[in-house]
Design a protein around this motif. Structure first.
Motif, short mmCIF file in Angstrom:
data_model
loop_
_atom_site.label_atom_id
_atom_site.label_comp_id
_atom_site.label_asym_id
_atom_site.label_seq_id
_atom_site.Cartn_x
_atom_site.Cartn_y
_atom_site.Cartn_z
N ALA A 14 38.10 13.92 26.71
CA ALA A 14 38.42 12.97 27.77
C ALA A 14 38.01 11.56 27.38
N GLY A 15 37.13 11.44 26.41
CA GLY A 15 36.67 10.14 25.94
C GLY A 15 35.88 10.31 24.66
N THR A 16 35.32 9.20 24.20
CA THR A 16 34.56 9.20 22.95
C THR A 16 33.30 8.37 23.14
N VAL A 17 32.22 8.84 22.54
CA VAL A 17 30.99 8.06 22.48
C VAL A 17 30.72 7.77 21.00
N ARG A 18 30.38 6.51 20.71
CA ARG A 18 30.11 6.12 19.32
C ARG A 18 28.64 5.76 19.20
#
Length: 169
Positions: free
Chosen positions: A100-104
């Motif tokens: 659903a999304g990305t964390v960097r």
């Protein structure tokens, strides 16, 4: 006709979960290990849920602000020793929404780039200037030889004085 509507409704609901209608945004966009991030999720029908990623210490518990259904919000802490990008999985409406999304997660330089201005009465700026010309400022061979000659002269002076004292007694 009623049978067709009853069959079409569940298929339409399942398709909404597969089409990526649920989106997660992580702020700040790039966070360091140990930082706390805000997770915002849109597209969920309910008022609660959770979001997880391999970079999180635990799942972010999501709730609607002010009881609204516009978006869900929560916080998560980035665990230590990780870097790179991780997919965020959201669980809401009783369904998991993968990717659903990305964390960097970014690496931060643990050492200061310049001296920290703490204590010393503000002398940190002088140490950086002095270290820039350290090759010129330090004692060299010429200074060492001068120091040895002076020490030798002082030793001879002490010896001569000791001898004069013994003779006068």
């Amino acid at each position: 006709m009623a049978l067709v509507m009853a069959v079409a409704a569940p298929v339409g609901g399942a398709r909404a979960h597969e089409d990526g209608a649920v989106r997660a945004t992580v702020a700040p966009a790039g966070a360091a290990a140990g930082a706390t991030v805000e997770v915002s999720v849109s597209g969920c029908e309910g008022t609660t849920g959770s979001a997880g990623a391999g970079a999180f210490e635990g799942d972010a518990q999501l709730t609607a602000r002010d009881g609204g259904k516009d978006s869900l919000h929560g916080k998560a802490k980035i665990r230590g020793g990780v870097s790179g990008s991780y997919d965020v999985t959201v669980i809401c409406d009783g369904h998991p929404h993968q990717r659903a999304g990305t964390v960097r997660v970014v690496q931060r330089n643990p050492e200061p780039v310049s001296p920290v201005r703490a204590g010393g009465g503000g002398t940190a700026q002088f140490t950086s200037v002095a270290s820039a010309g350290a090759d010129e400022a330090g004692p060299g061979t010429r200074h060492a030889v001068t120091g040895l000659v002076l020490a030798g002269v002082a030793a001879v002076a002490v010896a001569v004085r000791s001898v004069r004292r013994r003779r006068s007694e």
